[in-house]
Design a protein around this motif. Structure first.
Motif, PDB file in Angstrom:
ATOM      1  N   PHE A   1      55.564  12.420  33.065  1.00  6.38           N
ATOM      2  CA  PHE A   1      55.394  12.933  34.552  1.00  6.38           C
ATOM      3  C   PHE A   1      53.731  13.264  35.260  1.00  6.38           C
ATOM      4  O   PHE A   1      53.923  14.012  36.243  1.00  6.38           O
ATOM      5  N   MET A   2      52.816  12.535  34.820  1.00  7.75           N
ATOM      6  CA  MET A   2      52.211  12.707  34.664  1.00  7.75           C
ATOM      7  C   MET A   2      51.284  12.633  36.146  1.00  7.75           C
ATOM      8  O   MET A   2      50.733  13.479  37.565  1.00  7.75           O
ATOM      9  N   GLY A   3      51.748  11.223  36.922  1.00 11.13           N
ATOM     10  CA  GLY A   3      51.842  11.031  38.264  1.00 11.13           C
ATOM     11  C   GLY A   3      52.525  11.330  38.762  1.00 11.13           C
ATOM     12  O   GLY A   3      51.700  11.544  40.518  1.00 11.13           O
ATOM     13  N   PRO A   4      53.541  11.126  39.131  1.00  4.66           N
ATOM     14  CA  PRO A   4      54.268  12.436  39.947  1.00  4.66           C
ATOM     15  C   PRO A   4      53.899  13.560  40.261  1.00  4.66           C
ATOM     16  O   PRO A   4      54.266  14.152  41.282  1.00  4.66           O
ATOM     17  N   ILE A   5      53.521  14.642  38.998  1.00  2.35           N
ATOM     18  CA  ILE A   5      52.929  15.625  38.986  1.00  2.35           C
ATOM     19  C   ILE A   5      51.977  15.729  39.824  1.00  2.35           C
ATOM     20  O   ILE A   5      51.791  16.588  40.891  1.00  2.35           O
ATOM     21  N   PHE A   6      50.618  14.178  39.391  1.00  2.33           N
ATOM     22  CA  PHE A   6      49.708  14.587  40.803  1.00  2.33           C
ATOM     23  C   PHE A   6      49.771  14.601  42.367  1.00  2.33           C
ATOM     24  O   PHE A   6      48.988  14.316  43.120  1.00  2.33           O
ATOM     25  N   VAL A   7      50.916  13.370  42.513  1.00  2.16           N
ATOM     26  CA  VAL A   7      50.970  13.064  43.812  1.00  2.16           C
ATOM     27  C   VAL A   7      51.602  14.675  44.421  1.00  2.16           C
ATOM     28  O   VAL A   7      51.308  14.932  45.630  1.00  2.16           O
ATOM     29  N   ASN A   8      52.830  15.252  44.055  1.00  2.00           N
ATOM     30  CA  ASN A   8      53.287  16.204  44.306  1.00  2.00           C
ATOM     31  C   ASN A   8      52.184  17.782  44.357  1.00  2.00           C
ATOM     32  O   ASN A   8      52.656  18.527  45.287  1.00  2.00           O
ATOM     33  N   CYS A   9      51.503  17.371  44.005  1.00  2.00           N
ATOM     34  CA  CYS A   9      49.891  18.547  44.370  1.00  2.00           C
ATOM     35  C   CYS A   9      49.707  18.315  45.837  1.00  2.00           C
ATOM     36  O   CYS A   9      48.894  19.085  46.035  1.00  2.00           O
ATOM     37  N   GLN A  10      49.551  17.074  45.961  1.00  2.00           N
ATOM     38  CA  GLN A  10      48.476  16.621  47.460  1.00  2.00           C
ATOM     39  C   GLN A  10      49.524  16.992  48.080  1.00  2.00           C
ATOM     40  O   GLN A  10      49.777  17.353  49.385  1.00  2.00           O
ATOM     41  N   ASN A  11      50.407  17.018  47.920  1.00  2.00           N
ATOM     42  CA  ASN A  11      51.498  17.682  49.231  1.00  2.00           C
ATOM     43  C   ASN A  11      52.495  19.457  49.441  1.00  2.00           C
ATOM     44  O   ASN A  11      52.840  19.574  49.651  1.00  2.00           O
ATOM     45  N   GLU A  12      52.211  19.997  47.698  1.00  2.00           N
ATOM     46  CA  GLU A  12      52.663  21.117  47.759  1.00  2.00           C
ATOM     47  C   GLU A  12      50.939  22.422  47.398  1.00  2.00           C
ATOM     48  O   GLU A  12      50.489  21.790  46.560  1.00  2.00           O
ATOM     49  N   SER A  13      51.394  22.668  47.537  1.00  2.00           N
ATOM     50  CA  SER A  13      49.957  24.078  46.711  1.00  2.00           C
ATOM     51  C   SER A  13      50.768  24.350  45.737  1.00  2.00           C
ATOM     52  O   SER A  13      51.975  25.476  45.204  1.00  2.00           O
ATOM     53  N   ILE A  14      49.700  24.060  44.782  1.00  2.00           N
ATOM     54  CA  ILE A  14      49.753  24.575  42.751  1.00  2.00           C
ATOM     55  C   ILE A  14      50.381  26.023  42.821  1.00  2.00           C
ATOM     56  O   ILE A  14      51.368  26.644  41.915  1.00  2.00           O
ATOM     57  N   GLY A  15      50.012  27.228  43.854  1.00  2.00           N
ATOM     58  CA  GLY A  15      50.073  28.283  43.740  1.00  2.00           C
ATOM     59  C   GLY A  15      50.958  28.891  43.861  1.00  2.00           C
ATOM     60  O   GLY A  15      51.052  29.703  43.619  1.00  2.00           O
ATOM     61  N   SER A  16      51.897  28.210  44.624  1.00  2.00           N
ATOM     62  CA  SER A  16      53.207  28.691  44.726  1.00  2.00           C
ATOM     63  C   SER A  16      53.820  28.906  43.888  1.00  2.00           C
ATOM     64  O   SER A  16      54.920  29.816  43.626  1.00  2.00           O
ATOM     65  N   TYR A  17      54.297  28.172  41.740  1.00  2.00           N
ATOM     66  CA  TYR A  17      54.547  28.147  41.389  1.00  2.00           C
ATOM     67  C   TYR A  17      53.841  29.788  40.629  1.00  2.00           C
ATOM     68  O   TYR A  17      55.001  30.334  39.654  1.00  2.00           O
ATOM     69  N   PHE A  18      52.782  30.365  41.193  1.00  2.00           N
ATOM     70  CA  PHE A  18      51.934  31.703  40.529  1.00  2.00           C
ATOM     71  C   PHE A  18      52.739  32.899  41.761  1.00  2.00           C
ATOM     72  O   PHE A  18      52.472  34.016  41.637  1.00  2.00           O
ATOM     73  N   ASP A  19      53.428  32.307  42.229  1.00  2.00           N
ATOM     74  CA  ASP A  19      53.547  33.921  44.146  1.00  2.00           C
ATOM     75  C   ASP A  19      55.103  34.421  42.831  1.00  2.00           C
ATOM     76  O   ASP A  19      56.639  33.464  42.556  1.00  2.00           O
ATOM     77  N   LEU A  20      55.565  35.555  42.484  1.00  2.00           N
ATOM     78  CA  LEU A  20      56.761  35.755  42.851  1.00  2.00           C
ATOM     79  C   LEU A  20      58.018  35.575  43.529  1.00  2.00           C
ATOM     80  O   LEU A  20      58.789  35.991  43.838  1.00  2.00           O
ATOM     81  N   ASP A  21      57.391  35.685  44.682  1.00  5.53           N
ATOM     82  CA  ASP A  21      58.214  35.261  46.185  1.00  5.53           C
ATOM     83  C   ASP A  21      58.830  33.857  46.347  1.00  5.53           C
ATOM     84  O   ASP A  21      59.866  34.184  46.180  1.00  5.53           O
ATOM     85  N   TYR A  22      57.836  33.135  46.081  1.00 11.10           N
ATOM     86  CA  TYR A  22      58.478  31.940  45.586  1.00 11.10           C
ATOM     87  C   TYR A  22      59.595  32.031  44.225  1.00 11.10           C
ATOM     88  O   TYR A  22      60.985  30.883  44.620  1.00 11.10           O
ATOM     89  N   TRP A  23      59.808  32.369  43.374  1.00  6.29           N
ATOM     90  CA  TRP A  23      60.736  32.423  41.845  1.00  6.29           C
ATOM     91  C   TRP A  23      61.629  33.081  42.445  1.00  6.29           C
ATOM     92  O   TRP A  23      63.137  32.939  41.942  1.00  6.29           O
ATOM     93  N   ARG A  24      61.290  34.573  43.134  1.00  7.86           N
ATOM     94  CA  ARG A  24      62.370  34.910  44.459  1.00  7.86           C
ATOM     95  C   ARG A  24      63.646  34.218  44.884  1.00  7.86           C
ATOM     96  O   ARG A  24      64.823  34.445  44.945  1.00  7.86           O
ATOM     97  N   GLY A  25      63.165  33.495  45.311  1.00  8.08           N
ATOM     98  CA  GLY A  25      63.386  33.079  46.784  1.00  8.08           C
ATOM     99  C   GLY A  25      64.233  31.576  45.929  1.00  8.08           C
ATOM    100  O   GLY A  25      65.641  31.560  46.237  1.00  8.08           O
ATOM    101  N   CYS A  26      63.920  31.162  44.671  1.00 11.23           N
ATOM    102  CA  CYS A  26      64.639  30.201  44.092  1.00 11.23           C
ATOM    103  C   CYS A  26      65.314  30.458  43.575  1.00 11.23           C
ATOM    104  O   CYS A  26      66.967  29.855  42.949  1.00 11.23           O
ATOM    105  N   LEU A  27      65.886  31.831  42.472  1.00  3.90           N
ATOM    106  CA  LEU A  27      66.815  32.983  41.956  1.00  3.90           C
ATOM    107  C   LEU A  27      68.024  33.238  42.935  1.00  3.90           C
ATOM    108  O   LEU A  27      68.919  33.106  42.668  1.00  3.90           O
ATOM    109  N   HIS A  28      67.433  33.547  44.044  1.00  2.00           N
ATOM    110  CA  HIS A  28      68.167  33.466  45.426  1.00  2.00           C
ATOM    111  C   HIS A  28      69.210  32.018  46.301  1.00  2.00           C
ATOM    112  O   HIS A  28      70.394  32.339  47.018  1.00  2.00           O
TER     113      HIS A  28
END
Length: 306
Positions: A122-149
């Motif tokens: 998925f290297m190609g789709p991952i690159f495209v997604n990184c252009q639209n989303e901040s990769i830093g969100s994956y290191f944000d605890l609030d992001y994961w709390r929101g996912c789990l809820h």
């Protein structure tokens, strides 16, 4: 001078060859037994989704919670099929947990290597997604709390991969592998997995989607899920771990199908780079697949001996 009389007689070699051949196969059960068990498991899994009477759609929280409960019951009963219908010889030789893909040996390899291999694909789709989303969100605890809820996120990334891989891989593959060779088993079990997703056609019809459109989407989903099922079953047979297909399934659910429309909306240089990454990722995945899933990396001597 070589003396032909010193050659070992064939009668002493033959038993050794037979022993090696038998060591590379599981004890066998009738094909009708393994296939019937898998068919019943598939029906039970899909049927459990519709055992509830509800006026809400599949994404309503009450519908999701009820389906969580029903597939959990199916997960509890599914190992019974493996225990009851497997060869007594196999059950006496191997631990039941190992048959289902639960073991410590090679665990970290099963967690890291197949996941990294799938990220390469998925290297190609991952690159495209990184252009639209901040990769830093994956290191944000609030992001994961929101996912789990978010119960839809939990369904797509936890419960669906866990229940489907447990039933369709951990409980079907041990049975099919007792009737077929590993490669044949890899091509058989995904058919049950693909057919099990055809029930979405009825759900789309209930939402007012035209029959022809629902059938077309259903056919496409059958092909996609069957192809993924091949990969998932291959990972289970090669690694001997259920955690490998589970994590890969969760990752693929997160990525979804490549968004080609989004790809063509990128700037020219990003579009060209993304296309290159698509091709490199696919080529790298094909080349590394047999190496990265070598059973010796995972200490797998049960399902795919080499």
């Amino acid at each position: 001078m070589f003396n032909a009389s010193e050659m070992p007689p064939k009668t002493t070699i033959q038993p050794v060859l037979e022993a090696l051949a038998s060591a590379n196969t599981l004890p066998q059960i009738p094909i009708i037994t393994s296939v019937t068990c898998c068919f019943v498991l598939a029906v039970l899994y899909v049927g459990s989704l519709y055992v509830w009477s509800t006026k809400h759609n599949r994404d309503h929280p009450s519908t999701i919670k009820r389906r969580f409960a029903s597939v959990s019951v199916v997960m509890l009963f599914s190992p019974f099929f493996v225990w009851y219908f497997s060869s007594p010889e196999l059950l006496s030789e191997e631990s039941f947990a190992k048959l289902l893909g639960f073991r410590w040996h090679g665990l970290w390899q099963a967690v890291v290597i197949p996941y990294g291999l799938t990220m390469l694909l998925f290297m190609g789709p991952i690159f495209v997604n990184c252009q639209n989303e901040s990769i830093g969100s994956y290191f944000d605890l609030d992001y994961w709390r929101g996912c789990l809820h978010n119960i839809i996120w939990v369904r797509n990334h936890v419960m669906a991969p866990l229940s489907e891989e447990f039933v369709f891989r951990a409980c079907m593959m041990p049975l099919i592998l007792q009737s077929f060779t590993p490669m044949t088993a890899v091509f058989i079990t995904p058919l049950f997995f693909g057919v099990a997703h055809l029930h979405h056609i009825a759900e789309r019809l209930s939402l007012g989607v035209e029959l022809s459109t629902a059938l077309l989407i259903g056919l496409f989903q059958f092909i996609y899920t069957t192809l993924f099922g091949f990969y998932s079953a291959f990972l289970f047979a090669r690694t001997g771990h259920i955690v490998a297909p589970f994590l890969v399934h969760a990752f693929c659910n997160h990525m979804g199908l490549p968004d080609l429309q989004d790809l063509w909306q990128q700037e020219l240089w990003r579009r060209v780079l993304a296309i290159v990454l698509y091709i490199v990722g696919l080529a790298g995945w094909i080349l590394l697949l047999p190496l990265a899933t070598n059973p010796s990396l995972y200490g797998n001597t049960l399902y795919w001996n080499v």
